[in-house]
Design an enzyme around this catalytic site. Structure first.
Site, PDB file in Angstrom:
ATOM      1  CD  GLU A  70       2.441  -8.351  -0.843  1.00  0.00           C
ATOM      2  OE1 GLU A  70       3.332  -8.088  -0.140  1.00  0.00           O
ATOM      3  OE2 GLU A  70       1.423  -7.456  -1.027  1.00  0.00           O
ATOM      4  CG  HIS A 139      -0.328  -0.322  -8.757  1.00  0.00           C
ATOM      5  ND1 HIS A 139       0.992  -0.072  -8.571  1.00  0.00           N
ATOM      6  CD2 HIS A 139      -0.782  -0.812  -7.515  1.00  0.00           C
ATOM      7  CE1 HIS A 139       1.040   0.232  -7.309  1.00  0.00           C
ATOM      8  NE2 HIS A 139       0.189  -0.475  -6.647  1.00  0.00           N
TER       9      HIS A 139
END
Ligand SMILES: Cc1ncc(C[n+]2csc(CCOP(=O)(O)OP(=O)(O)O)c2C)c(N)n1
Ligand SMILES: [Mg+2]
Lengths: 335, 338
Positions: A70, A139
């Site tokens: 990321e 999530h």
């Protein structure tokens, strides 16, 4: 006139995930400097299938699968943006922004300011945000308020497919970094979207339902819930609620928000983020400072409680604000 | 664990004009940093500052091997890298002093020196982060087929942070035109890198993990650095991908501010002071027949420039308060609302 335009305009039904593909494709066709990178976005078309077909149309030079890195994804977008490209980076789930928050909040957001305006970051970070899919707390969070708290980031969250196309286009064309929050519960929802090129304007809220008795401010997946609640309030107790889709947290359309609230004298924010420091807190503080005299009663904030999101269906549904909770809160305040 | 590695030393006699340039630049960096230290001790440089005293050969050797349109990314220890790309001394010094005529108008300070007009794309103060930005700039060069290379400097300490590994891997799999230069000065802030790292060479021993050659160079030898940098830049421009160079060096002073660096053993400090890159380079030039008068002229020219920059920085006013609310956004402003 408006009627005429509407009948002339052809429309296509599409899901919000299709709208994302369409928005990216629209901008990539227009501008060679727009490139797209992220995990599983090219060959696989994205884990939410929000980007299929882009690799086929634009090729592997412009649509790139990345490692699970990321920091490298947003860092590469930043370095490319400061040297002439207009990258769109995907962070698969917004929760993962925590993994690269340094690059977002320390590098991308601050460098223009620190350098006295010598460099700019015309980039977009798209990410799947929010709950409702029983994915559990890592999530599912709504983290738009993290981004809102950092000077130097623009923050957008569409609630419809047309807005997704138009705001994404506006974000890509904007010279500043934009965090673009796509609500994953809205991906499969179908909307009518006008055909042709769509380009919206950042920093604009939209009144999506007129009403006289109270003003409900909502964002992303909370907008359709607010609309359902407004219909229910009208039908059950005759309360006529206005609904404003905030759409953009930074810049914040304070003009539309203040006017819309002043007209009814009563404000309700519906936020999916946990309670503390949600965007509604900022908006409510602004309203009490600036249009206190127009308020007829205390503002109401409806938020997710200050907890991580649970995963079981019954728990998650009871945690995230629902139309029923909105109806009850408004009814209690107004009757 | 040891790895086979390329130990690189200076190749044969080089172009005399370039060598004089290398000397001049090293002297400039040396004298500038000494002045920055003096001004810090006089409480004119506020906050913090991280000097490159002892590490000048790396900044000079790499910068002179670069093309003007190549990009530099540096750390908070970035004065030398900024000057080496051609940023004038006055705005750099003025930035350290927080003056209106500072390179960043007083908004960045010592740790964030940037001179976009010289393709010096910034000094970054979160260890390791800027390696990913350098990879991104290299991606943009590759995409636009511009032939530009991004050069990224970082310390030995940065090799243990995630961003280093993410950037190296991405640069390698995408074959990006980027040269990563680890300035291994053997210490992080106060802790020796060797005591917290699983391999003896913090950068070079990691190269194999990314399919790269381990390259170690004497970071106190500007000619050697120049040669290694030239080879890495050529490789990147040919489309053969990134390089990871470990330049071994030592800082003459402490980590930052007025740190006396007492955590380092005396014998170690003395041994490295005896290998001062600037005096060694001077001796080399004299040994090869350069007239001392020529070197003295370089030195006095640099001294005059440092004095002039000092005056111009000290005399300048502080930035005006209006600067606070400018340049968050590309429109020049900072508004979060309409
Ligand atoms: C992510 C992060 N952690 C810690 C620090 C504090 N810090 C600043 S410099 C430094 C030492 C870095 O050492 P090295 O990478 O060897 O570079 P050097 O200062 O020796 O040039 C540390 C720990 C920081 N700036 N960023
Ligand atoms: Mg070090």
């Amino acid at each position: 006139m408006a009627e005429l335009t509407r009948t002339e305009m052809t429309r296509t039904e599409m899901t919000l995930r299709d709208a994302v593909t369409r928005g990216i494709a629209q901008e990539m066709r227009r501008d060679e400097s727009v490139v797209f990178l992220g995990e599983d976005v090219a060959s696989a078309g994205g884990v939410f299938k929000a980007t299929p077909g882009l690799l086929a149309e634009f090729g592997p030079r412009r649509v790139r699968d990345t490692p699970i890195s990321e920091q490298a994804i947003v860092g590469a977008a930043a370095g490319a943006a400061m040297t002439g490209l207009r990258p769109i980076a995907e962070i698969m789930f917004s929760d993962f922004l925590a993994v690269c928050w340094d690059i977002v909040a320390n590098q991308i957001a601050k460098t223009r300011y620190m350098t006295g305006g010598q460099v700019t970051f015309p980039l977009v970070i798209r990410t799947a945000n929010g709950g409702g899919l029983r994915f559990g707390a890592q999530h599912s969070q709504s983290v738009e308020n993290w981004a809102m708290a950092v000077p130097g980031l623009k923050v957008v969250a569409p609630s419809t497919a047309a807005d997704a196309v138009g705001l994404l286009a506006a974000a890509v064309r904007d010279p500043d970094p934009v965090l673009f929050f796509e609500h994953k519960a809205l991906y499969p929802v179908r909307f009518e979207v006008p055909d042709g090129e769509l380009v919206d304007e950042l920093g604009t809220a939209k009144i999506v339902r007129e009403g006289r008795d109270c003003t409900i401010l909502a964002l992303a997946a909370m907008v359709p819930k607010a609309l359902v609640a407004a219909d229910e309030l009208a039908a059950s107790v005759g309360i006529d609620a206005m609904v404003v889709d905030v759409r953009s947290l930074v810049p914040l359309d304070t003009r539309t928000i203040c006017e819309a609230v002043a007209r009814t004298g009563m404000v309700v924010t519906v936020e999916e983020n946990p309670r503390l420091c949600g965007w509604g807190a900022e908006v409510v503080s602004l309203l009490t400072e600036e249009i206190w005299a127009d308020l007829d009663g205390p503002p109401i904030r409806i938020t997710t409680p200050h907890v991580p999101l649970p995963s079981a269906a019954e728990l998650e549904d009871a945690t995230i604000p629902s139309a029923t909770r909105i109806v009850e809160a408004v009814r209690k305040a107004l009757t | 664990m040891t790895t086979e590695r390329t130990e690189t030393r200076a190749s044969g006699p080089a172009d005399p004009a370039r060598r004089l340039d290398l000397y001049r630049l090293q002297v400039e960096l040396r004298r500038f940093e000494k002045r920055a230290y003096d001004l810090f001790m006089r409480n004119l440089v506020k906050g913090t500052s991280h000097l490159s005293l002892g590490q000048e050969a790396i900044a000079a050797g790499v910068a002179l091997a670069m093309r003007p349109d190549d990009w530099t990314f540096a750390t908070y220890r970035g004065h030398a890298h900024t000057l080496a790309r051609g940023a004038p001394m006055t705005p750099v010094l003025a930035e350290l002093l927080g003056r209106e005529n500072g390179l960043l108008g007083g908004k960045g300070g010592s740790m964030h020196l940037t001179s976009a007009e010289h393709n010096m794309m910034g000094s970054y103060a979160i260890v390791g982060a800027h390696l990913t930005l350098a990879a991104g700039a290299a991606w943009s060069a590759q995409y636009r087929e511009s032939g530009q290379v991004a050069v990224c400097f970082f310390g030995d300490g940065a090799t243990n942070i995630g961003a280093f590994h993410e950037a190296l891997n991405l640069a390698a799999v995408w074959s990006l035109p980027v040269v990563f230069v680890c300035e291994n000065n053997l210490y992080m802030e106060y802790t020796p890198i060797g005591s917290v790292t699983a391999v003896p060479r913090p950068a070079a021993d990691r190269a194999a993990a990314y399919g790269l050659e381990p390259v170690v160079v004497d970071g106190n030898d500007a000619d050697a650095v120049y040669d290694v940098a030239s080879a890495a830049l050529d490789r990147a421009r040919r489309g053969d991908g990134p390089s990871l160079v470990e330049a071994v060096t030592y800082r003459h002073g402490g980590h930052s501010r007025a740190d006396p660096g007492t955590y380092r053993p005396d014998e170690e400090v003395e041994a490295w002071l005896a290998r001062d890159p600037v005096t060694a380079y001077r001796s080399r030039l004299l040994g090869e027949g350069v007239e001392e008068a020529e070197l003295l002229a370089v030195e006095s020219g640099v001294d005059a420039a440092v004095d002039r920059a000092t005056e111009e920085a000290i005399e300048a006013p502080p930035p005006s308060a209006e600067a606070i609310l400018t340049d968050v956004w590309a429109d020049g402003g900072s508004s979060w609302r309409n």
